[in-house]
Design a protein around this motif. Structure first.
Motif, PDB file in Angstrom:
ATOM      1  N   LEU A   9       0.716  -1.260  -0.113  1.00 50.45           N
ATOM      2  CA  LEU A   9       0.192   0.012   0.049  1.00 50.45           C
ATOM      3  C   LEU A   9       0.811   1.321   0.143  1.00 50.45           C
ATOM      4  O   LEU A   9       0.437   2.420  -0.293  1.00 50.45           O
ATOM      5  N   THR A  10       2.116   1.144   0.476  1.00 48.66           N
ATOM      6  CA  THR A  10       2.787   2.425   0.320  1.00 48.66           C
ATOM      7  C   THR A  10       4.703   1.979   0.358  1.00 48.66           C
ATOM      8  O   THR A  10       4.855   0.680   0.591  1.00 48.66           O
ATOM      9  N   ALA A  12       6.872   2.720   1.953  1.00 48.94           N
ATOM     10  CA  ALA A  12       7.448   2.207   3.428  1.00 48.94           C
ATOM     11  C   ALA A  12       7.216   0.855   3.824  1.00 48.94           C
ATOM     12  O   ALA A  12       7.920   0.325   4.525  1.00 48.94           O
ATOM     13  N   LEU A  13       6.250   0.014   3.088  1.00 46.55           N
ATOM     14  CA  LEU A  13       5.965  -1.304   3.423  1.00 46.55           C
ATOM     15  C   LEU A  13       6.625  -2.219   2.536  1.00 46.55           C
ATOM     16  O   LEU A  13       6.909  -3.310   2.734  1.00 46.55           O
ATOM     17  N   LEU A  16       8.828  -5.080   3.705  1.00 47.86           N
ATOM     18  CA  LEU A  16       8.130  -6.279   4.405  1.00 47.86           C
ATOM     19  C   LEU A  16       8.096  -7.410   3.295  1.00 47.86           C
ATOM     20  O   LEU A  16       7.984  -8.462   3.643  1.00 47.86           O
ATOM     21  N   TYR A  17       8.465  -7.211   1.999  1.00 44.32           N
ATOM     22  CA  TYR A  17       8.440  -8.184   0.994  1.00 44.32           C
ATOM     23  C   TYR A  17       9.816  -8.629   0.726  1.00 44.32           C
ATOM     24  O   TYR A  17      10.723  -7.730   0.390  1.00 44.32           O
ATOM     25  N   ASN A 150       5.281   8.582   1.267  1.00 44.61           N
ATOM     26  CA  ASN A 150       5.260   7.230   2.015  1.00 44.61           C
ATOM     27  C   ASN A 150       4.230   6.776   2.725  1.00 44.61           C
ATOM     28  O   ASN A 150       4.006   5.706   3.182  1.00 44.61           O
ATOM     29  N   ASN A 151       3.188   7.269   2.430  1.00 45.66           N
ATOM     30  CA  ASN A 151       1.773   7.021   3.131  1.00 45.66           C
ATOM     31  C   ASN A 151       0.798   6.672   1.824  1.00 45.66           C
ATOM     32  O   ASN A 151       0.923   6.820   0.813  1.00 45.66           O
ATOM     33  N   VAL A 174      -4.528 -14.121  -3.136  1.00 40.16           N
ATOM     34  CA  VAL A 174      -4.622 -12.500  -2.728  1.00 40.16           C
ATOM     35  C   VAL A 174      -4.336 -12.342  -1.139  1.00 40.16           C
ATOM     36  O   VAL A 174      -4.813 -13.186  -0.433  1.00 40.16           O
ATOM     37  N   ASP A 175      -3.820 -11.181  -0.896  1.00 40.09           N
ATOM     38  CA  ASP A 175      -3.767 -10.982   0.578  1.00 40.09           C
ATOM     39  C   ASP A 175      -4.730  -9.798   0.955  1.00 40.09           C
ATOM     40  O   ASP A 175      -5.398  -9.351   0.196  1.00 40.09           O
ATOM     41  N   ASP A 176      -4.612  -9.479   2.198  1.00 33.65           N
ATOM     42  CA  ASP A 176      -5.611  -8.465   2.781  1.00 33.65           C
ATOM     43  C   ASP A 176      -5.839  -7.270   1.970  1.00 33.65           C
ATOM     44  O   ASP A 176      -6.547  -6.653   1.865  1.00 33.65           O
ATOM     45  N   PRO A 177      -4.492  -6.619   1.798  1.00 37.76           N
ATOM     46  CA  PRO A 177      -4.723  -5.085   1.080  1.00 37.76           C
ATOM     47  C   PRO A 177      -5.171  -5.486  -0.295  1.00 37.76           C
ATOM     48  O   PRO A 177      -5.861  -4.544  -0.942  1.00 37.76           O
TER      49      PRO A 177
ATOM     50  N   LEU B  13       3.831   2.394   9.600  1.00 38.67           N
ATOM     51  CA  LEU B  13       3.754   3.845   9.012  1.00 38.67           C
ATOM     52  C   LEU B  13       3.612   4.709  10.252  1.00 38.67           C
ATOM     53  O   LEU B  13       3.646   6.161   9.874  1.00 38.67           O
ATOM     54  N   LEU B  16       5.492   8.148  10.362  1.00 39.72           N
ATOM     55  CA  LEU B  16       5.182   9.199   9.449  1.00 39.72           C
ATOM     56  C   LEU B  16       4.469  10.304  10.135  1.00 39.72           C
ATOM     57  O   LEU B  16       4.402  11.291   9.501  1.00 39.72           O
ATOM     58  N   PHE B 152      -0.789  -4.344   6.813  1.00 42.90           N
ATOM     59  CA  PHE B 152      -2.002  -3.976   6.796  1.00 42.90           C
ATOM     60  C   PHE B 152      -2.855  -5.325   7.162  1.00 42.90           C
ATOM     61  O   PHE B 152      -2.864  -6.396   6.399  1.00 42.90           O
ATOM     62  N   LEU B 154      -7.248  -6.537   7.592  1.00 41.98           N
ATOM     63  CA  LEU B 154      -8.710  -6.225   7.422  1.00 41.98           C
ATOM     64  C   LEU B 154      -9.321  -5.786   8.560  1.00 41.98           C
ATOM     65  O   LEU B 154     -10.067  -4.520   8.819  1.00 41.98           O
ATOM     66  N   SER B 200      -7.068 -13.362   4.137  1.00 40.61           N
ATOM     67  CA  SER B 200      -6.111 -14.465   4.154  1.00 40.61           C
ATOM     68  C   SER B 200      -5.680 -15.281   5.384  1.00 40.61           C
ATOM     69  O   SER B 200      -5.553 -16.468   5.371  1.00 40.61           O
TER      70      SER B 200
END
Lengths: 238, 238
Positions: A9-10, A12-13, A16-17, A150-151, A174-177, B13, B16, B152, B154, B200
């Motif tokens: 989603l941004t 800044a994340l 995490l991947y 970054n947001n 798929v994931d939550d985002p 985040l 920020l 993130f 849900l 997920s």
């Protein structure tokens, strides 16, 4: 187990991947990835995204025959060829040229994704082309929203949701985002522009006088070219 | 210009935001802030959130007469009094006691928010109590979703959306994540549990055998107590 389809989603994340495991789609709908996709469609040889106007100027000093694009507060910076409006990226202006484009959020997202398997740029104007290509790859895919400082922002998330919408039913996990992005896209798709009017920076964009740009950036499937990162340049995927 | 109402979608985040300017609501619906709110409602003197089981054990070694709560893979850790199920936080068990609770995501969010004006804990079970209190304060408010491993999720976003839903129309200025959270809540509010089944980790939660916990965590307005951070302890807001 199918390939994964995830939404970051941004920028800044991104840490995490494990981006090495993914094809990354960089999304900066207002306006970088729209202008880039339009420029590549219109025959630009390459587009080099940089984050600072100073970096952009450096290309001039090095004597390259590049077009330079930079804006500050919605106006073209003095001495530059044009700004970030997609309307500048027409055939007449960009065919055969290399363009250095200043874009803070998009460049940041690209930089943090640099170890990905492959990096492409997506926007509403090349939505279906991007989705069809992703379906063919059938690899782990990370949709990276460049966001705003970054947001999270809504427009990039809506585009991610539009991609999820086209790819669901094709075996991706798929994931939550991704679920959230897709649900938001379902709410917004009837009239993207109207939906985005309630966002925090809709007034900021209006003040910049770029409403015509915004409308263009929300047009779907105007183009079919897909920009892909090759070194530090975005070129046409072939 | 009214007070701001913003949603921080993941602990990653938090940097920020200038948290000193905000009242922060920590959200960890499954299950930390639900259990904490329920425990405080039921007369727990204080609840101390820690991130590691080892930290939790340290309180035992120091000889404090505290109840210790920790789980690993859905089971109470040997030597501990109970786990993270809200059903453990009944009057009979917690009245007058101090509890040390192990919760990774929630503690992480609390720690990063520690310079806020004030920090309270929110969950569906104390939703309206939290919202009514926030309306009275009328200060800049940051709803911090604890998420899952810094990303993130849900359920926390839906709770943030539920707060936005109650506070809109009270003069707060919202940001993009707040708009998104509220729109997702509108989609989900008819049946939160059903909506979350597509997430997920719905299967992960099912595998842990905590479906009854989940159902409890989604009940709205069971309680009115608001946990507030005082030093390193959450106590009842008076």
């Amino acid at each position: 187990m199918g390939a994964r389809l995830e939404v970051c989603l941004t920028p800044a994340l991104i840490p995490l991947y494990k981006v090495e495991d993914y094809i990354v789609v960089i999304i900066d709908v207002f306006r970088a990835t729209t202008s880039i996709s339009y420029g590549i469609e219109n025959g630009a040889e390459a587009i080099i995204p940089v984050s600072q106007i100073e970096e952009c100027s450096a290309y001039l000093e090095k004597g390259f025959d590049y077009l330079l694009a930079a804006e500050r507060n919605g106006a073209v910076v003095e001495g530059f060829d044009f700004g970030n409006s997609p309307f500048s990226y027409t055939k007449e202006k960009v065919a055969g040229k290399t363009i250095v484009l200043t874009t803070t959020n998009g460049t940041h997202a690209l930089h943090l994704s640099r170890n990905a398997k492959k990096i492409i740029a997506g926007a509403f104007i090349n939505l279906t082309a991007v989705c069809n290509w992703l379906k063919q790859q059938n690899e782990n895919t990370l949709l990276v929203c460049s966001g705003w400082k970054n947001n999270f922002n809504l427009e990039d998330t809506l585009f991610a949701g539009a991609v999820v919408d086209q790819l669901k039913g094709h075996g991706f996990v798929v994931d939550d985002p991704a679920i959230a992005a897709n649900d938001l896209f379902q709410l917004a798709k009837g009239d993207l522009n109207q939906y985005l009017k309630k966002t925090s920076h809709s007034d900021r964009l209006k003040a910049l006088g770029i409403e015509a740009d915004i409308e263009f950036c929300l047009k779907v499937d105007l183009t079919t070219a897909i920009p892909v990162l090759d070194g530090d340049k975005l070129v046409r995927l072939r």
